[in-house]
Design an enzyme around this catalytic site. Structure first.
Site, mmCIF file in Angstrom:
data_model
loop_
_atom_site.group_PDB
_atom_site.id
_atom_site.type_symbol
_atom_site.label_atom_id
_atom_site.label_comp_id
_atom_site.label_asym_id
_atom_site.label_seq_id
_atom_site.Cartn_x
_atom_site.Cartn_y
_atom_site.Cartn_z
ATOM 1 N N ALA A 11 8.919 -13.721 -5.793
ATOM 2 C CA ALA A 11 7.911 -13.234 -4.854
ATOM 3 C C ALA A 11 6.570 -13.865 -5.211
ATOM 4 O O ALA A 11 5.509 -13.316 -4.917
ATOM 5 C CB ALA A 11 7.824 -11.711 -4.892
ATOM 6 N N HIS A 30 7.218 -13.704 3.158
ATOM 7 C CA HIS A 30 5.947 -13.656 2.410
ATOM 8 C C HIS A 30 5.190 -12.346 2.675
ATOM 9 O O HIS A 30 4.065 -12.350 3.174
ATOM 10 C CB HIS A 30 5.067 -14.874 2.753
ATOM 11 C CG HIS A 30 4.042 -15.187 1.691
ATOM 12 N ND1 HIS A 30 3.640 -16.459 1.381
ATOM 13 C CD2 HIS A 30 3.336 -14.378 0.851
ATOM 14 C CE1 HIS A 30 2.723 -16.416 0.417
ATOM 15 N NE2 HIS A 30 2.530 -15.145 0.082
ATOM 16 N N ILE A 57 0.288 -9.815 -12.460
ATOM 17 C CA ILE A 57 1.413 -9.300 -11.663
ATOM 18 C C ILE A 57 2.656 -9.137 -12.545
ATOM 19 O O ILE A 57 3.334 -8.104 -12.492
ATOM 20 C CB ILE A 57 1.696 -10.221 -10.455
ATOM 21 C CG1 ILE A 57 0.476 -10.249 -9.529
ATOM 22 C CG2 ILE A 57 2.930 -9.734 -9.688
ATOM 23 C CD1 ILE A 57 0.519 -11.329 -8.454
ATOM 24 N N GLU A 79 6.119 -22.921 4.515
ATOM 25 C CA GLU A 79 5.917 -21.685 5.278
ATOM 26 C C GLU A 79 4.970 -21.960 6.433
ATOM 27 O O GLU A 79 4.033 -22.741 6.262
ATOM 28 C CB GLU A 79 5.314 -20.594 4.382
ATOM 29 C CG GLU A 79 6.239 -20.146 3.263
ATOM 30 C CD GLU A 79 5.617 -19.036 2.396
ATOM 31 O OE1 GLU A 79 4.584 -18.470 2.794
ATOM 32 O OE2 GLU A 79 6.175 -18.759 1.332
ATOM 33 N N GLY A 100 4.706 -9.981 0.191
ATOM 34 C CA GLY A 100 4.266 -9.379 -1.074
ATOM 35 C C GLY A 100 2.922 -8.678 -0.994
ATOM 36 O O GLY A 100 2.738 -7.599 -1.549
ATOM 37 N N ALA A 101 1.983 -9.278 -0.289
ATOM 38 C CA ALA A 101 0.633 -8.694 -0.230
ATOM 39 C C ALA A 101 0.407 -7.908 1.048
ATOM 40 O O ALA A 101 -0.686 -7.414 1.288
ATOM 41 C CB ALA A 101 -0.408 -9.804 -0.330
HETATM 42 C C1 MLT Z 1 -1.696 -14.213 -2.541
HETATM 43 O O1 MLT Z 1 -1.729 -15.270 -3.174
HETATM 44 O O2 MLT Z 1 -2.590 -13.378 -2.660
HETATM 45 C C2 MLT Z 1 -0.549 -13.925 -1.637
HETATM 46 O O3 MLT Z 1 0.197 -15.009 -1.326
HETATM 47 C C3 MLT Z 1 -0.888 -13.062 -0.486
HETATM 48 C C4 MLT Z 1 -1.362 -13.667 0.793
HETATM 49 O O4 MLT Z 1 -0.863 -14.664 1.237
HETATM 50 O O5 MLT Z 1 -2.272 -13.114 1.408
#
Ligand code: MLT
Length: 313
Positions: free
Chosen positions: A232, A281, A154, A263, A283-284
């Site tokens: 992030a 949260h 990333i 969280e 990011g994904a």
């Molecule tokens: C991850 O580690 O892939 C991210 O935190 C995304 C998610 O929680 O799905």
């Protein structure tokens, strides 16, 4: 025949494509992974458990299982799964290590730009009937030093994207080969040097005992005045209270934050500051990343349940 199908327990919301791919050879059951009593009950008959980041798959959950073969994490971070405890019970742990890296990188850049230009605060003011051009003067990325803490998959994607904005790139990563960093046009620095040099800092590390609190009060104190900090990655890599205090004092110019020490949360000292851009949260959370994460782990679960070799995604 129904009783003989392996039970796949979905503890969080997964992309429909994942459920579709699992098909009718398995029995799909749902549970809210954050509801501990329900999870501890449902895990007893499960052959596979699918989670995102909200479900804690710890030793207690694993001990409550009787026929569990695989825990699948539809995402990258495995900090919510006790991998040694799973391994000790012969339970395979799989993740989707590349599924959401582009989405995570794009979100970090989005937070950086939103913070640099006060986009959420200006938007909120305008919606309240305030046309405040002078209150929201920003800074350019062009010509600035961008510091990437953690130059993994990333971090490298973030670096590539920030290069397009005309930034000079520096990074801290004790594990990357210097030749790889050089190829990417990134200067490797010690963490302290990076903190002293960078105009913007983005963190891209997994959560481990070593990375928890890596950027605390003392580290923030040596950053450049006006620095923008983006996290992030995982909550707590940057100490939330210390960051809030540094933004409040004006030393840190702004922060973009997607992840929190605990969280879900709706209370953080960061949420009270106008120079902080905060997201829950996300990011994904794109269609593409969730689709990939879901189908990657669904495939791994099928292989694991069939007793076949599960390659790294
Ligand atoms: C991850 O580690 O892939 C991210 O935190 C995304 C998610 O929680 O799905």
């Amino acid at each position: 025949a129904t009783q003989n199908r392996p039970v796949v327990l979905l503890a969080e919301k997964l992309a429909p494509s994942a459920v579709e791919l699992l098909g009718t050879d398995v029995e799909i059951r749902h549970v809210d992974g954050t509801d501990r009593p329900a999870l501890l009950k449902e895990i007893a008959d499960a052959d596979a458990l699918l989670v995102r980041s909200a479900t804690q798959v710890d030793a207690e959950v694993l001990a409550a299982s009787t026929r569990l073969k695989v825990v699948a994490r539809a995402g990258v971070g495995l900090d919510n799964v006790d991998v040694p405890a799973a391994t000790a019970r012969g339970v395979l742990v799989v993740n989707a290590p590349t599924s959401n890296i582009v989405s995570a990188a794009e979100h970090a850049v989005a937070l950086l730009l939103a913070t640099a230009r006060h986009i959420p605060a200006a938007d909120a003011a305008l919606r309240k009937g305030q046309w405040k051009r002078s209150a929201y003067g920003g800074v350019e990325l062009n010509g600035k030093v961008a510091g990437i803490v953690g130059l993994g998959k990333i971090g490298q994607l973030v670096a590539q994207r920030l290069a397009a904005f005309g930034t000079r790139l520096v990074a801290y990563d004790p594990y990357i080969a210097p030749s790889r960093a050089a190829q990417l046009g990134i200067e490797l620095l010690e963490l302290d040097e990076l903190l002293r040099t960078a105009d913007m800092i983005s963190i891209h590390l997994p959560k481990t005992p070593e990375t928890q609190g890596l950027i605390g009060k003392d580290q923030l104190a040596i950053t450049k005045p006006g620095v923008i900090v983006v996290n992030a990655a995982r909550g707590g890599l940057v100490d939330e209270d210390a960051l809030a205090e540094a933004v409040r004092s004006g030393h840190v110019g702004g922060a973009g934050v997607d992840v929190y020490i605990s969280e879900p949360t709706t209370s953080s000292p960061l949420f009270e500051l106008e120079n902080v851009v905060a997201t829950p949260h996300l990011g994904a959370s794109t269609a593409e990343a969730q689709d990939r994460a879901g189908t990657d782990v669904a495939r791994s679960v099928q292989l694991a349940l069939a007793g076949e070799f599960v390659p790294d995604a």
